[in-house]
Motif scaffolding. Structure first.
Motif, short mmCIF file in Angstrom:
data_model
loop_
_atom_site.label_atom_id
_atom_site.label_comp_id
_atom_site.label_asym_id
_atom_site.label_seq_id
_atom_site.Cartn_x
_atom_site.Cartn_y
_atom_site.Cartn_z
N SER A 125 44.09 40.02 34.06
CA SER A 125 43.54 38.67 34.13
C SER A 125 42.14 38.62 33.52
O SER A 125 41.79 37.68 32.80
N VAL A 140 44.51 42.25 38.26
CA VAL A 140 43.16 41.74 38.08
C VAL A 140 42.60 42.15 36.73
O VAL A 140 41.97 41.35 36.02
N TYR A 166 33.76 39.06 43.84
CA TYR A 166 34.40 40.24 43.26
C TYR A 166 33.87 40.50 41.85
O TYR A 166 33.65 41.65 41.47
N PRO A 186 39.72 47.97 40.15
CA PRO A 186 40.52 46.74 40.17
C PRO A 186 41.99 47.05 39.91
O PRO A 186 42.33 48.04 39.26
N VAL A 188 39.95 35.19 40.35
CA VAL A 188 39.38 36.08 41.36
C VAL A 188 38.15 35.41 41.96
O VAL A 188 37.67 34.39 41.47
N SER A 189 37.60 36.01 43.00
CA SER A 189 36.42 35.43 43.63
C SER A 189 35.16 35.77 42.84
O SER A 189 35.10 36.79 42.14
N ALA A 225 35.23 33.93 36.98
CA ALA A 225 36.03 34.08 38.19
C ALA A 225 37.15 33.05 38.24
O ALA A 225 38.30 33.37 38.58
#
Length: 276
Positions: free
Chosen positions: A61, A58, A42, A54, A38-39, A33
């Motif tokens: 990434s 995202v 997620y 997504p 991102v979290s 993450a």
């Protein structure tokens, strides 16, 4: 897949300390993450299938954070319902290995088309059976344009009359295959121009395009009225070579049939001299 790729990636491979007492085989969710921006929640939802769409950002990434190969990145994009980064343009490249395999085919007429049905390569047997396409301008060596002419001109890819077992079904298969290509190569300008040209200039194509059917053209049965050997009925199989969607078309006749004997005689004689 994210879980599988995360488990195989060691912390040291991404510049993180390995530490002691790690239970995770590879990266922890928290580490992925952080690397992907991102979290953690997620990442958990993605791995559990509770988040399935997504964004492009995202997905890119995650691919970078997981150190994915090109093929793996493409797979990740497709799992996310996205067009892969290299999916924008049709390739006309014919790999040397594929070319070698095709040239070793014995007596079978064969040709290779790009995803938009642009003719890329054909063998001597193909030219002998259908007439040599070399006489046609490169732009007109396109099976879809040949099948759905916009100017009422003669066929360019087959010099002799060709009949299908079900012409309407073949028409529909070619158009639905082109629509399938637009999903695979949405940014390809040549494909987009071809669709515009045929839609505006050929009523039959426009009618079939309006149905919205999506499928791949895989097989057909054709009868070629060869000027020397007479009618030859062949099975036409369309193979795909993978992500680039090149179409390998091979024609064969039933074993032991008169059609097979005629096909062999045509192959032995070679291409006839033709006038464009």
């Amino acid at each position: 897949m994210i879980r599988t790729w995360r488990d195989r990636l060691s912390p040291s491979a991404v510049g993180l300390p390995a530490g002691h007492g790690r239970r995770a085989a590879g990266l922890r969710r928290e580490e992925l993450a952080e690397l992907a921006g991102v979290s953690v929640d997620y990442v958990v939802r993605l791995e559990q299938g509770r988040a399935t769409t997504p964004s492009v950002g995202v997905t890119a990434s995650l691919a970078r954070a997981l150190r994915l190969s090109t093929a793996e990145t493409d797979h990740l994009y497709r799992l996310a319902g996205l067009v892969p980064p290299d999916g924008g343009a049709i390739s006309d490249h014919l790999p040397p290995g594929l070319r070698r395999v095709l040239t070793r085919l014995q007596s079978a007429p064969a040709a290779v088309f790009a995803a938009d049905w642009q003719l890329l390569w054909w063998n001597r047997e193909w030219a002998a059976l259908l007439g040599d396409p070399a006489g046609a301008p490169p732009r007109l060596r396109n099976f879809a344009r040949d099948r759905f002419p916009v100017d009422g001109g003669p066929a360019r890819l087959a010099r002799w009359p060709v009949a299908e077992a079900d012409r309407d079904a073949t028409d529909a298969a070619v158009v639905s295959d082109l629509r399938r290509a637009t999903g695979r190569f949405p940014q390809d300008r040549r494909l987009a121009a071809l669709i515009r040209e045929l839609s505006a200039g050929n009523a039959r194509f426009a009618e079939l395009w309006a149905t919205g059917a999506v499928a791949a053209h895989r097989e057909d049965r054709k009868t070629i009225d060869h000027p020397e050997a007479g009618p030859v009925t062949v099975d036409c199989d369309v193979l795909s070579d993978g992500d680039f969607e090149r179409k390998i078309v091979i024609m064969t006749a039933a074993a032991g049939s008169e059609d097979e004997a005629r096909l062999r005689r045509i192959a032995a004689t070679g291409p006839r001299s033709t006038v464009p």
